[in-house]
Design a protein around this motif. Structure first.
Motif, PDB file in Angstrom:
ATOM      1  N   ILE A  31       0.836  -1.212   0.000  1.00  0.00           N
ATOM      2  CA  ILE A  31       0.000   0.000   0.000  1.00  0.00           C
ATOM      3  C   ILE A  31       0.867   1.257   0.000  1.00  0.00           C
ATOM      4  N   ALA A  32       1.957   1.226   0.792  1.00  0.00           N
ATOM      5  CA  ALA A  32       2.855   2.389   0.823  1.00  0.00           C
ATOM      6  C   ALA A  32       3.491   2.633  -0.545  1.00  0.00           C
ATOM      7  N   LEU A  33       3.928   1.564  -1.230  1.00  0.00           N
ATOM      8  CA  LEU A  33       4.509   1.725  -2.559  1.00  0.00           C
ATOM      9  C   LEU A  33       3.478   2.208  -3.569  1.00  0.00           C
ATOM     10  N   THR A  34       2.230   1.726  -3.444  1.00  0.00           N
ATOM     11  CA  THR A  34       1.178   2.182  -4.351  1.00  0.00           C
ATOM     12  C   THR A  34       0.875   3.659  -4.151  1.00  0.00           C
ATOM     13  N   LEU A  35       0.780   4.086  -2.871  1.00  0.00           N
ATOM     14  CA  LEU A  35       0.554   5.510  -2.601  1.00  0.00           C
ATOM     15  C   LEU A  35       1.718   6.351  -3.104  1.00  0.00           C
ATOM     16  N   THR A  40       3.961  10.118  -6.838  1.00  0.00           N
ATOM     17  CA  THR A  40       5.019  10.419  -7.804  1.00  0.00           C
ATOM     18  C   THR A  40       4.446  10.839  -9.132  1.00  0.00           C
ATOM     19  N   SER A  41       3.429  10.099  -9.625  1.00  0.00           N
ATOM     20  CA  SER A  41       2.819  10.471 -10.899  1.00  0.00           C
ATOM     21  C   SER A  41       2.094  11.801 -10.804  1.00  0.00           C
ATOM     22  N   HIS A  42       1.484  12.077  -9.627  1.00  0.00           N
ATOM     23  CA  HIS A  42       0.787  13.349  -9.454  1.00  0.00           C
ATOM     24  C   HIS A  42       1.768  14.516  -9.427  1.00  0.00           C
ATOM     25  N   ASP A  97      17.939  16.182 -25.462  1.00  0.00           N
ATOM     26  CA  ASP A  97      18.051  16.793 -24.132  1.00  0.00           C
ATOM     27  C   ASP A  97      16.701  16.815 -23.439  1.00  0.00           C
ATOM     28  N   ALA A  98      15.651  17.117 -24.209  1.00  0.00           N
ATOM     29  CA  ALA A  98      14.304  17.126 -23.625  1.00  0.00           C
ATOM     30  C   ALA A  98      13.913  15.742 -23.117  1.00  0.00           C
ATOM     31  N   GLU A  99      14.284  14.696 -23.861  1.00  0.00           N
ATOM     32  CA  GLU A  99      13.967  13.338 -23.415  1.00  0.00           C
ATOM     33  C   GLU A  99      14.738  12.978 -22.149  1.00  0.00           C
ATOM     34  N   ILE A 100      15.999  13.407 -22.075  1.00  0.00           N
ATOM     35  CA  ILE A 100      16.801  13.101 -20.885  1.00  0.00           C
ATOM     36  C   ILE A 100      16.239  13.810 -19.660  1.00  0.00           C
ATOM     37  N   LEU A 101      15.893  15.100 -19.800  1.00  0.00           N
ATOM     38  CA  LEU A 101      15.381  15.855 -18.659  1.00  0.00           C
ATOM     39  C   LEU A 101      14.004  15.357 -18.231  1.00  0.00           C
ATOM     40  N   GLU A 102      13.192  14.961 -19.195  1.00  0.00           N
ATOM     41  CA  GLU A 102      11.881  14.428 -18.833  1.00  0.00           C
ATOM     42  C   GLU A 102      12.021  13.087 -18.126  1.00  0.00           C
ATOM     43  N   HIS A 103      12.995  12.280 -18.558  1.00  0.00           N
ATOM     44  CA  HIS A 103      13.248  11.019 -17.870  1.00  0.00           C
ATOM     45  C   HIS A 103      13.796  11.261 -16.462  1.00  0.00           C
ATOM     46  N   LEU A 104      14.560  12.330 -16.288  1.00  0.00           N
ATOM     47  CA  LEU A 104      15.097  12.667 -14.974  1.00  0.00           C
ATOM     48  C   LEU A 104      13.983  12.978 -13.992  1.00  0.00           C
ATOM     49  N   GLN A 105      12.916  13.621 -14.455  1.00  0.00           N
ATOM     50  CA  GLN A 105      11.802  13.959 -13.576  1.00  0.00           C
ATOM     51  C   GLN A 105      11.095  12.698 -13.063  1.00  0.00           C
ATOM     52  N   LEU A 106      11.125  11.631 -13.865  1.00  0.00           N
ATOM     53  CA  LEU A 106      10.412  10.398 -13.503  1.00  0.00           C
ATOM     54  C   LEU A 106      11.346   9.316 -12.971  1.00  0.00           C
ATOM     55  N   TYR A 107      12.627   9.647 -12.773  1.00  0.00           N
ATOM     56  CA  TYR A 107      13.600   8.607 -12.463  1.00  0.00           C
ATOM     57  C   TYR A 107      13.642   8.267 -10.981  1.00  0.00           C
ATOM     58  N   GLN A 108      13.853   9.252 -10.125  1.00  0.00           N
ATOM     59  CA  GLN A 108      14.063   8.971  -8.705  1.00  0.00           C
ATOM     60  C   GLN A 108      12.772   8.514  -8.034  1.00  0.00           C
ATOM     61  N   ASN A 109      12.922   7.493  -7.171  1.00  0.00           N
ATOM     62  CA  ASN A 109      11.797   6.897  -6.453  1.00  0.00           C
ATOM     63  C   ASN A 109      10.720   6.387  -7.401  1.00  0.00           C
ATOM     64  N   ASN A 110      11.178   5.869  -8.525  1.00  0.00           N
ATOM     65  CA  ASN A 110      10.272   5.193  -9.434  1.00  0.00           C
ATOM     66  C   ASN A 110       9.787   3.899  -8.775  1.00  0.00           C
ATOM     67  N   PRO A 111       8.463   3.623  -8.790  1.00  0.00           N
ATOM     68  CA  PRO A 111       7.962   2.401  -8.121  1.00  0.00           C
ATOM     69  C   PRO A 111       8.628   1.126  -8.614  1.00  0.00           C
ATOM     70  N   ARG A 112       9.028   1.094  -9.897  1.00  0.00           N
ATOM     71  CA  ARG A 112       9.679  -0.112 -10.418  1.00  0.00           C
ATOM     72  C   ARG A 112      10.976  -0.395  -9.666  1.00  0.00           C
ATOM     73  N   LYS A 116      12.120  -3.464  -6.705  1.00  0.00           N
ATOM     74  CA  LYS A 116      13.377  -4.226  -6.714  1.00  0.00           C
ATOM     75  C   LYS A 116      14.085  -4.132  -5.366  1.00  0.00           C
ATOM     76  N   ILE A 117      14.020  -2.946  -4.741  1.00  0.00           N
ATOM     77  CA  ILE A 117      14.637  -2.791  -3.425  1.00  0.00           C
ATOM     78  C   ILE A 117      13.972  -3.704  -2.403  1.00  0.00           C
ATOM     79  N   ALA A 118      12.659  -3.876  -2.518  1.00  0.00           N
ATOM     80  CA  ALA A 118      11.912  -4.647  -1.528  1.00  0.00           C
ATOM     81  C   ALA A 118      12.022  -6.157  -1.725  1.00  0.00           C
TER      82      ALA A 118
END
Length: 385
Positions: A31-35, A40-42, A97-112, A116-118
């Protein structure tokens, strides 16, 4: 009476009593990962307009049109020279560059990555109850003709070395991943601070033309994009260029021979920092190195061995025995989660924040646009004359 107590004790609780606490922890983590995934998406939806604004040039399209038309007016020779010199100056960010920066916004604390950590902790939460279920067959196999005798002293002799090996192994694993995160943090902070210092030195270099400084800003930006691409594991892009930092030296050749002593000292500093920053990606070569799966298997087996020893302890109360078993299971799972979390330096609770690189890119874009404005004004003045 004694027979019923011994049989009740040997069962160590029902299946529901054994699996309910681990399942509760597992569902709570899910539940914590889902929230976190929803949050993150919000937050990325709120950050997306800012990121899209960041990856687009601040100047208007008409300004670029007038700038390129002014550069192409003087004649055929000057036109070909201007096209070769200013072909890449009508935009600070490229599509890659736009693709790299947009990926950076979605990179950290990605649920995927968090799933893996869990994995090591979830593995412990699954196997420990299964060992508790297997307690009765194990006891029947070891003592087929009678109930389990009092072996607490023998179990203590087993748990002393087993617990010590378990604690030392997890301690070394924790020290290994923590030192790796400290090294990566120091290297990235040092390299990005040197990039920011290189940008400021370029800004103060008065012997160069505005167009030359713009080329140096572009080269520094491409080097930052290369590092970010390596950190975020973005697939290879067409416009991305490795070793772009060396283009700064080509731009410095345009500096006049006769120049102020301060400019000479600044150029020497710039060359020094370029040599250091050339191996940014090589210096963080251990960035994505993780604990080997065999090492994880070794740690898990040590934990299960200690758990099996705790499971054999007799307390004349199956609830107390179950409580000791669950506490041991929880400690093994938490140890695995902490080590796995720190082993992933850009995800989880103990992560390195790399969003500060956006600040450097914004400053670079501002310096680039300031030089572009100056060049447009200079071309307007020469055109009016």
């Amino acid at each position: 009476m004694n027979v019923t107590e011994e049989s009740a004790t040997s069962e160590r609780g029902s299946v529901a009593e054994i699996f309910l606490p681990p399942l509760g922890l597992f569902l709570g983590g899910a539940i914590a990962l889902t929230l976190l995934a929803i949050c993150t998406s919000h937050s990325c939806r709120h950050l997306r307009p800012r990121s899209l604004a960041c990856v687009g040039p601040s100047l208007s399209k008409s300004s670029f049109t007038s700038f390129t038309s002014l550069l192409s007016n003087p004649g055929a020779n000057s036109q070909s020279q201007s096209q070769s010199s200013f072909a890449d100056l009508n935009g600070f960010y490229t599509k890659s560059d736009a693709e790299i920066l947009e990926h950076l916004q979605l990179y950290q604390n990605n649920p995927r990555y968090l799933y893996k950590i869990a994995i090591p902790a979830v593995t412990s939460l699954i196997f420990c109850p299964m060992i508790m279920i297997a307690y009765k067959p194990i006891a029947n196999f070891l003592w087929p003709d009678r109930t389990q005798p009092a072996i607490n002293e023998a179990i203590a002799c087993f748990l002393a070395p087993a617990g010590m090996v378990y604690a030392v192994s997890f301690g070394f694993a924790f020290q290994q991943v923590l030192q790796k995160q400290i090294d990566i943090t120091a290297r990235l902070n040092n390299d990005f601070s040197e990039m920011e210092l290189l940008m400021n030195l370029t800004k103060k270099l008065s012997c160069l033309k505005s167009t030359t400084r713009m080329k140096m800003y572009i080269a520094l930006k491409e080097e930052i994009m290369t590092v970010v691409q390596y950190i975020t594991e973005v697939p290879e892009l067409e416009n991305n260029k490795n070793g772009a930092i060396w283009d700064i030296l080509d731009s410095l050749r345009e500096a006049p021979v006769q120049r102020h002593k301060v400019d000479t000292a600044i150029i020497n500093k710039i060359i020094k920092y370029v040599g250091k920053l050339n191996s940014v990606v090589d210096k963080v070569g251990t960035l994505h190195a993780k604990i080997h799966p065999l090492q994880w298997a070794f740690l898990e087996i040590l934990g299960y061995s200690s758990f099996l020893g705790i499971l054999m302890v007799k307390c004349e109360s199956y609830r107390m025995e179950m409580c000791m078993s669950f506490v041991t299971c929880l400690s093994i799972s938490m140890s695995c989660y902490i080590v796995a979390d720190i082993d992933n330096p850009f995800h989880g609770f103990f992560r390195i924040n790399i969003k500060s690189v956006l600040t450097i890119l914004e400053q670079l874009e501002k310096c680039y646009n300031d030089e572009l404005h100056c060049e447009i004004q200079l071309q307007n003045i020469t055109g009016n004359k």
